[in-house]
Design a protein around this motif. Structure first.
Motif, PDB file in Angstrom:
ATOM      1  N   ARG A 196       1.449   8.211  -4.182  1.00  0.00           N
ATOM      2  CA  ARG A 196       0.972   6.935  -5.041  1.00  0.00           C
ATOM      3  C   ARG A 196       1.507   7.091  -6.489  1.00  0.00           C
ATOM      4  O   ARG A 196       1.402   8.273  -7.033  1.00  0.00           O
ATOM      5  CB  ARG A 196      -0.465   6.689  -4.966  1.00  0.00           C
ATOM      6  CG  ARG A 196      -0.770   5.285  -5.647  1.00  0.00           C
ATOM      7  CD  ARG A 196      -2.187   5.201  -5.287  1.00  0.00           C
ATOM      8  NE  ARG A 196      -2.351   4.587  -3.843  1.00  0.00           N
ATOM      9  CZ  ARG A 196      -3.446   4.914  -3.310  1.00  0.00           C
ATOM     10  NH1 ARG A 196      -4.630   5.156  -3.983  1.00  0.00           N
ATOM     11  NH2 ARG A 196      -3.582   4.659  -1.907  1.00  0.00           N
TER      12      ARG A 196
ATOM     13  N   THR B  54      -2.179   7.992  -0.843  1.00  0.00           N
ATOM     14  CA  THR B  54      -2.620   8.608  -1.988  1.00  0.00           C
ATOM     15  C   THR B  54      -1.850   9.782  -2.462  1.00  0.00           C
ATOM     16  O   THR B  54      -1.723   9.989  -3.507  1.00  0.00           O
ATOM     17  CB  THR B  54      -3.995   9.251  -1.742  1.00  0.00           C
ATOM     18  OG1 THR B  54      -4.899   8.113  -1.104  1.00  0.00           O
ATOM     19  CG2 THR B  54      -4.604  10.009  -2.749  1.00  0.00           C
TER      20      THR B  54
ATOM     21  N   TYR C  79       0.919  -1.319   0.042  1.00  0.00           N
ATOM     22  CA  TYR C  79      -0.085   0.088   0.110  1.00  0.00           C
ATOM     23  C   TYR C  79       0.805   1.427   0.057  1.00  0.00           C
ATOM     24  O   TYR C  79       1.972   1.339   0.692  1.00  0.00           O
ATOM     25  CB  TYR C  79      -0.964   0.002   1.047  1.00  0.00           C
ATOM     26  CG  TYR C  79      -1.583   1.184   1.316  1.00  0.00           C
ATOM     27  CD1 TYR C  79      -3.001   1.376   0.596  1.00  0.00           C
ATOM     28  CD2 TYR C  79      -1.314   2.215   1.947  1.00  0.00           C
ATOM     29  CE1 TYR C  79      -3.650   2.548   0.746  1.00  0.00           C
ATOM     30  CE2 TYR C  79      -1.962   3.443   2.269  1.00  0.00           C
ATOM     31  CZ  TYR C  79      -3.407   3.631   1.558  1.00  0.00           C
ATOM     32  OH  TYR C  79      -3.871   4.815   1.626  1.00  0.00           O
ATOM     33  N   GLN C  80       0.445   2.344  -0.501  1.00  0.00           N
ATOM     34  CA  GLN C  80       0.978   3.511  -0.670  1.00  0.00           C
ATOM     35  C   GLN C  80      -0.080   4.465  -0.294  1.00  0.00           C
ATOM     36  O   GLN C  80      -1.148   4.523  -0.766  1.00  0.00           O
ATOM     37  CB  GLN C  80       1.665   3.923  -2.020  1.00  0.00           C
ATOM     38  CG  GLN C  80       2.844   3.138  -2.454  1.00  0.00           C
ATOM     39  CD  GLN C  80       3.621   3.583  -3.610  1.00  0.00           C
ATOM     40  OE1 GLN C  80       2.972   4.569  -4.301  1.00  0.00           O
ATOM     41  NE2 GLN C  80       4.583   3.050  -4.063  1.00  0.00           N
TER      42      GLN C  80
ATOM     43  N   SER D 144       6.047   0.086  -0.586  1.00  0.00           N
ATOM     44  CA  SER D 144       5.466   0.834   0.607  1.00  0.00           C
ATOM     45  C   SER D 144       6.657   0.665   1.668  1.00  0.00           C
ATOM     46  O   SER D 144       7.553  -0.122   1.752  1.00  0.00           O
ATOM     47  CB  SER D 144       4.492  -0.377   1.282  1.00  0.00           C
ATOM     48  OG  SER D 144       4.125  -0.280   2.368  1.00  0.00           O
TER      49      SER D 144
END
Length: 231
Positions: free
Chosen positions: A220, A217, A214-215, A226
């Motif tokens: 991103r 927003t 996950y990154q 991550s």
């Protein structure tokens, strides 16, 4: 007291893995979670073994002696020495660490840590408790902002003793610095996490692995993955 879970992240995850392998902690907990637990399982330092020159060039014992001398701690026996060291205010220890940048990591002392972590897991020293381990896809963000010359010297320390065959999995047109960044992530976090979890599962412990990609927003698409600690 009969239903205790220990967990930690980064250095805390390292502590979890060492507690699992320590006979002094036997029976004190019943589940364990090691998150982002960077540990070079093939280079756990024995307390009298000299660390790589890229780190300090000192043994952990020498680092301890240096620490005691800085605070003027002397004692006639081990118990008195330990008591004197424990009386040092934590703020003074933090200030000292910021000044000298010495690593304070677990070492093989034959009492708390009996042998190298990988060997302890291989021989089944940890209790077969439910275990979660994991790491993130861009763990090398920790060294990404080091100035270029610093990364070059760090690469030399990280890759010392490794030949072309060792580095073949990373041979994809990366520079030496790029290879060292990936080796930092694989060698310190990803491979040890998978390996220790595999040893737990081999002995029948309920075992889970996670990997975070996950990154946020805001970043991103601009970062390779991550970052350390995001989970």
């Amino acid at each position: 007291p009969g239903n205790v879970t220990i967990f930690g992240h980064s250095a805390g995850g390292v502590a979890v893995n060492f507690l699992l392998a320590s006979p002094r902690a036997a029976g004190l907990f019943h589940r364990a979670i090691a998150m982002g637990s960077g540990v070079l399982i093939d280079r756990t330092t024995h307390y009298r073994r000299t660390q790589p020159r890229g780190l300090t060039g000192l043994s952990s014992e020498s680092v301890g002696e240096e620490f005691a001398a800085h605070f003027g701690v002397r004692a006639a026996d081990d118990a008195s020495l330990a008591a004197a060291l424990r009386r040092i205010p934590w703020r003074d220890i933090v200030a000292y660490q910021q000044e000298v940048l010495r690593p304070f990591n677990p070492v093989v002392d034959g009492t708390v840590v009996v042998d190298d972590l990988a060997r302890e897991f291989e021989r089944g020293a940890p209790p077969a408790v439910p275990y979660i381990g994991g790491a993130n896809s861009w763990e090398w963000n920790q060294i990404a902002d080091i100035p270029l010359i610093g990364q070059w010297f760090l690469a030399g320390a990280l890759l010392a003793g490794l030949d072309d065959a060792d580095l073949a999995p990373f041979d994809d047109q990366w520079t030496r610095i790029g290879v060292s960044q990936r080796w930092f992530a694989e060698g310190l976090f990803l491979a040890p996490t998978r390996y220790l979890a595999r040893q737990m599962a081999r002995r029948g412990a309920p075992t889970w692995l996670y990997r975070t990609d996950y990154q946020q927003t805001a970043v991103r698409g601009r970062l390779p993955g991550s970052v350390h600690g995001l989970e």
